[in-house]
Design an enzyme around this catalytic site. Structure first.
Site, PDB file in Angstrom:
ATOM      1  N   LYS A 208     112.468  44.920-111.208  1.00  0.00           N
ATOM      2  CA  LYS A 208     113.462  45.595-112.053  1.00  0.00           C
ATOM      3  C   LYS A 208     112.870  45.760-113.441  1.00  0.00           C
ATOM      4  O   LYS A 208     112.763  44.816-114.211  1.00  0.00           O
ATOM      5  CB  LYS A 208     114.772  44.810-112.160  1.00  0.00           C
ATOM      6  CG  LYS A 208     115.866  45.716-112.739  1.00  0.00           C
ATOM      7  CD  LYS A 208     116.887  45.037-113.598  1.00  0.00           C
ATOM      8  CE  LYS A 208     116.546  44.826-115.039  1.00  0.00           C
ATOM      9  NZ  LYS A 208     116.453  46.022-115.896  1.00  0.00           N
ATOM     10  N   SER A 262     113.542  37.956-123.366  1.00  0.00           N
ATOM     11  CA  SER A 262     113.963  37.069-124.447  1.00  0.00           C
ATOM     12  C   SER A 262     114.269  35.671-123.917  1.00  0.00           C
ATOM     13  O   SER A 262     114.597  35.490-122.735  1.00  0.00           O
ATOM     14  CB  SER A 262     115.213  37.642-125.119  1.00  0.00           C
ATOM     15  OG  SER A 262     116.261  37.711-124.184  1.00  0.00           O
ATOM     16  N   GLU A 283     108.137  34.183-119.044  1.00  0.00           N
ATOM     17  CA  GLU A 283     107.247  34.561-120.152  1.00  0.00           C
ATOM     18  C   GLU A 283     108.168  35.076-121.240  1.00  0.00           C
ATOM     19  O   GLU A 283     108.672  36.194-121.161  1.00  0.00           O
ATOM     20  CB  GLU A 283     106.275  35.646-119.644  1.00  0.00           C
ATOM     21  CG  GLU A 283     104.958  35.638-120.362  1.00  0.00           C
ATOM     22  CD  GLU A 283     104.984  36.490-121.593  1.00  0.00           C
ATOM     23  OE1 GLU A 283     105.429  35.973-122.650  1.00  0.00           O
ATOM     24  OE2 GLU A 283     104.588  37.646-121.516  1.00  0.00           O
ATOM     25  N   CYS A 317     104.981  39.836-127.545  1.00  0.00           N
ATOM     26  CA  CYS A 317     105.530  38.478-127.502  1.00  0.00           C
ATOM     27  C   CYS A 317     104.659  37.503-128.287  1.00  0.00           C
ATOM     28  O   CYS A 317     105.152  36.547-128.859  1.00  0.00           O
ATOM     29  CB  CYS A 317     105.702  38.015-126.068  1.00  0.00           C
ATOM     30  SG  CYS A 317     104.219  38.220-125.075  1.00  0.00           S
ATOM     31  N   GLU A 417     112.219  35.406-133.723  1.00  0.00           N
ATOM     32  CA  GLU A 417     111.368  36.486-133.218  1.00  0.00           C
ATOM     33  C   GLU A 417     111.979  37.824-133.664  1.00  0.00           C
ATOM     34  O   GLU A 417     113.113  38.143-133.316  1.00  0.00           O
ATOM     35  CB  GLU A 417     111.307  36.426-131.689  1.00  0.00           C
ATOM     36  CG  GLU A 417     110.407  37.501-131.128  1.00  0.00           C
ATOM     37  CD  GLU A 417     110.176  37.351-129.628  1.00  0.00           C
ATOM     38  OE1 GLU A 417     111.154  37.184-128.891  1.00  0.00           O
ATOM     39  OE2 GLU A 417     109.004  37.424-129.208  1.00  0.00           O
TER      40      GLU A 417
HETATM   41  P1  NDP Z   1     116.035  40.951-122.534  1.00  0.00           P
HETATM   42  O1  NDP Z   1     115.545  39.574-122.352  1.00  0.00           O
HETATM   43  O2  NDP Z   1     117.493  41.161-122.547  1.00  0.00           O
HETATM   44  O3  NDP Z   1     115.454  41.896-121.353  1.00  0.00           O
HETATM   45  C1  NDP Z   1     114.346  41.610-120.543  1.00  0.00           C
HETATM   46  C2  NDP Z   1     114.645  41.997-119.101  1.00  0.00           C
HETATM   47  O4  NDP Z   1     115.711  41.209-118.596  1.00  0.00           O
HETATM   48  C3  NDP Z   1     115.120  43.444-118.949  1.00  0.00           C
HETATM   49  O5  NDP Z   1     114.662  43.977-117.730  1.00  0.00           O
HETATM   50  C4  NDP Z   1     116.618  43.283-118.914  1.00  0.00           C
HETATM   51  O6  NDP Z   1     117.281  44.374-118.350  1.00  0.00           O
HETATM   52  C5  NDP Z   1     116.751  42.042-118.085  1.00  0.00           C
HETATM   53  N1  NDP Z   1     118.032  41.350-118.203  1.00  0.00           N
HETATM   54  C6  NDP Z   1     118.953  41.427-119.194  1.00  0.00           C
HETATM   55  N2  NDP Z   1     120.008  40.616-118.918  1.00  0.00           N
HETATM   56  C7  NDP Z   1     119.741  40.014-117.738  1.00  0.00           C
HETATM   57  C8  NDP Z   1     120.424  39.067-116.928  1.00  0.00           C
HETATM   58  N3  NDP Z   1     121.604  38.581-117.274  1.00  0.00           N
HETATM   59  N4  NDP Z   1     119.841  38.661-115.778  1.00  0.00           N
HETATM   60  C9  NDP Z   1     118.640  39.127-115.407  1.00  0.00           C
HETATM   61  N5  NDP Z   1     117.953  40.044-116.122  1.00  0.00           N
HETATM   62  C10 NDP Z   1     118.481  40.474-117.280  1.00  0.00           C
HETATM   63  O7  NDP Z   1     115.354  41.547-123.806  1.00  0.00           O
HETATM   64  P2  NDP Z   1     115.880  42.745-124.748  1.00  0.00           P
HETATM   65  O8  NDP Z   1     115.373  43.984-124.196  1.00  0.00           O
HETATM   66  O9  NDP Z   1     117.359  42.669-124.940  1.00  0.00           O
HETATM   67  O10 NDP Z   1     115.170  42.412-126.133  1.00  0.00           O
HETATM   68  C11 NDP Z   1     115.796  41.522-127.049  1.00  0.00           C
HETATM   69  C12 NDP Z   1     114.789  40.653-127.753  1.00  0.00           C
HETATM   70  O11 NDP Z   1     114.078  39.880-126.787  1.00  0.00           O
HETATM   71  C13 NDP Z   1     113.697  41.394-128.497  1.00  0.00           C
HETATM   72  O12 NDP Z   1     114.074  41.787-129.753  1.00  0.00           O
HETATM   73  C14 NDP Z   1     112.603  40.360-128.539  1.00  0.00           C
HETATM   74  O13 NDP Z   1     112.856  39.451-129.578  1.00  0.00           O
HETATM   75  C15 NDP Z   1     112.760  39.634-127.221  1.00  0.00           C
HETATM   76  N6  NDP Z   1     111.824  40.164-126.198  1.00  0.00           N
HETATM   77  C16 NDP Z   1     110.742  39.418-125.878  1.00  0.00           C
HETATM   78  C17 NDP Z   1     109.818  39.912-124.993  1.00  0.00           C
HETATM   79  C18 NDP Z   1     108.610  39.155-124.631  1.00  0.00           C
HETATM   80  O14 NDP Z   1     107.601  39.730-124.243  1.00  0.00           O
HETATM   81  N7  NDP Z   1     108.627  37.843-124.674  1.00  0.00           N
HETATM   82  C19 NDP Z   1     109.941  41.226-124.392  1.00  0.00           C
HETATM   83  C20 NDP Z   1     111.156  41.925-124.774  1.00  0.00           C
HETATM   84  C21 NDP Z   1     112.034  41.389-125.635  1.00  0.00           C
HETATM   85  P3  NDP Z   1     117.796  45.557-119.342  1.00  0.00           P
HETATM   86  O15 NDP Z   1     116.611  46.067-120.042  1.00  0.00           O
HETATM   87  O16 NDP Z   1     118.332  46.564-118.431  1.00  0.00           O
HETATM   88  O17 NDP Z   1     118.799  44.924-120.204  1.00  0.00           O
END
Ligand code: NDP
Length: 514
Positions: A208, A262, A283, A317, A417
């Protein structure tokens, strides 16, 4: 979707005098279904109106493409297809040589479609085309590296400690169905990092991708069929995290979730995993320290110290966003960072002059601007940037590369972050102090050390609480080198031989001897 809307979508990227490759333009104009059992299908078996998500070009704010929004029952279908492949043994029981050949073919197809994949990630995520091409090259190398492991996974014979009358060996078996849930910052690499190791080990994968950036994953799915991956072994369910992501992490027939995103969502995934005690690797986020000692070679490394934060507009990240600088050179580093930030050219990713693209979405833009306002309000010294870019970039989500000096450890810009192009300079005096301050974080993903003193470099590398320490370099990744976090940056390792442990289980077989 009307023809007019489709035309608008395929043409939205042409603004700014750039036209994508014809295959990309056609791909963008098509509505995209879910990829299950080697075919695209609408979400919820063709419900009317179709369940779709609009994908936006972050450089223009205009619609880019439409993809299906998977429901819980679509996730059930994808998991059933994956489980079917596990039960049939079409992949896990294929001779390792066959699996290796398929993965090598997929790597070659990724290379052959570099331009299409790079343009999709450039338009979808906003990253500069040159970075996107590097991302594709990294994805192909990753697949090749893990293809090489197919024939090298083996158990051991072990002499028991308390008996002479048995012959014991172990075997490594795949887990079964792996759900990969990925983030939007490097759409293709995030997906491929969760594909190479599990496939090499004989698992099926349901991916996903982030709802903001699902396109390159869908393109990759088509390539996987061309490469000869058997039906059901790789599915892509586009959709929201709340619905599709949650359905996967709480699914009783999923054996493992590999998650990038996140820390907050990582916690939800862990909670949901309890339903069948599925395995989880995470991660997650970071707030990585980048420590500049007074003897650092600033002529050589200052630009890299700045890029360690700004690369991909800070949406990395492992971004080295807490720049601890030894006090005698704090002023020089601030002045140099100001100049280096000013040299970074911000613009649409498709312009060859662009160093930094837009942020991925409007919510991400608001979040980053909120941190910047808080930094100024808290009394940090704004040295460079700080504004959203207007004029011809006003439609997109562009932020100036931003540098704050005289930042205190307790400020949100130093603690949280940001995931944006925001560098914070924090002066320090001695090594014990900087180790304590650098480690005073809930995160522990990565750290950087900049010095000419090899003893200090090794000392710091040992004392920093981080899964990766880079010395006189930053954000280096390689398929052979493990990557993952300490503390709330997650657990488990991606890449390298270490990743194989995350996708196999060991079976001990006892043979009683006469
Ligand atoms: P999220 O953690 O919400 O999203 C990451 C993935 O998880 C996406 O595919 C998302 O789907 C999915 N997801 C969201 N909610 C759920 C759930 N309840 N159960 C399972 N999967 C879920 O990150 P965001 O995109 O909201 O970003 C927010 C913040 O997170 C950023 O500003 C940054 O600080 C951090 N981040 C860190 C990353 C890293 O590499 N460590 C990468 C991205 C973000 P969908 O996109 O459809 O919501």
């Amino acid at each position: 979707m009307s023809a007019t809307t489709a035309d608008a979508r395929s043409q939205s990227a042409t603004r700014g005098g750039w036209t994508p490759n014809p295959r990309v333009a056609t791909f963008l104009a098509e509505p995209h279904g879910l990829w299950i059992d080697d075919e695209e299908r609408q979400a919820s078996r063709g419900t009317i109106p179709p369940r779709v998500l609009d994908v936006v070009n972050p450089a223009t704010g205009e619609p880019l493409a439409t993809v299906a929004a998977a429901s819980g029952s679509d996730v059930d279908d994808a998991v059933a297809a994956a489980r079917g492949a596990v039960a049939a043994g079409t992949w896990a029981r294929m001779a390792p040589e066959g699996r290796e050949e398929v993965l090598r073919r997929l790597a070659q197809l990724v290379d052959d479609h570099t331009e299409e994949l790079a343009q999709l990630d450039c338009l979808d995520n906003g990253m500069p085309l040159a970075s996107a091409r590097e991302e594709v090259a990294g994805a192909a190398a990753h697949l090749r590296y893990f293809a090489g492991w197919c024939g090298k996974l083996h158990g051991e014979t072990i002499t028991p400690y308390r008996t002479q009358n048995h012959f014991v060996y172990t075997e490594r078996e795949p887990l079964g169905v792996v759900a990969a849930i990925t983030a939007w910052n490097f759409p293709l690499d995030n997906a491929v990092w969760k594909l190479g190791a599990p496939l090499a080990c004989g698992n099926s994968v349901v991916l996903k991708p982030a709802e903001e950036t699902p396109l390159s994953a869908l393109y990759l799915a088509r390539l996987s069929a061309d490469a000869g991956l058997p039906k059901g072994v790789f599915s892509v369910v586009t959709g929201t995290g709340e619905e599709a992501g949650a359905a996967l992490s709480g699914h009783v027939d999923v054996d493992k979730v590999a998650f990038t995103g996140s820390t907050q969502t990582g916690r939800e995934v862990v909670r949901a995993s309890a339903v069948n005690l599925k395995r989880v690797t995470l991660e997650l986020g970071g707030k990585s320290p980048s420590i500049v000692l007074a003897d650092a070679d600033l002529d050589r490394h200052l630009e890299q110290i700045v890029r360690a934060v700004m690369h991909n507009s800070g949406q990395v990240c492992s971004a080295g966003s807490r720049v601890f600088v030894q006090r005698p050179i704090a002023g020089d580093v601030a002045a140099g960072a100001k100049e280096a930030a000013a040299r970074l050219r911000v613009g649409p990713g498709w312009l060859p002059t662009t160093d930094l693209g837009p942020l991925v979405s409007a919510p991400q833009l608001d979040r980053v601007l909120g941190f910047i306002s808080a930094g100024s309000a808290d009394g940090a010294e704004l040295v460079a940037g700080g504004q959203r870019l207007g004029a011809e970039l006003a439609g997109g989500y562009f932020v100036e590369p931003t540098v704050f000096a005289a930042v205190r450890d307790d400020m949100p810009i130093a603690r949280d972050e940001i995931f944006g192009p925001v560098l914070s300079i924090l002066p320090f005096d001695d090594l014990d102090e900087v180790v304590a301050r650098a480690n005073a974080s809930v995160y522990g993903l990565a750290a950087g050390v900049w010095t000419r003193d090899i003893g200090a470099a090794h000392d710091l590398a040992r004392r920093l609480a981080a899964g990766t320490v880079w010395v006189n370099c930053y954000n280096r990744f390689d398929p052979a080198i493990p990557f993952g976090g300490y503390r709330q940056s997650g657990y488990g390792r991606e890449l390298g031989e270490a990743a194989l442990d995350e996708y196999t289980q060991r079976k001990s077989v006892w043979i009683g001897l006469p």
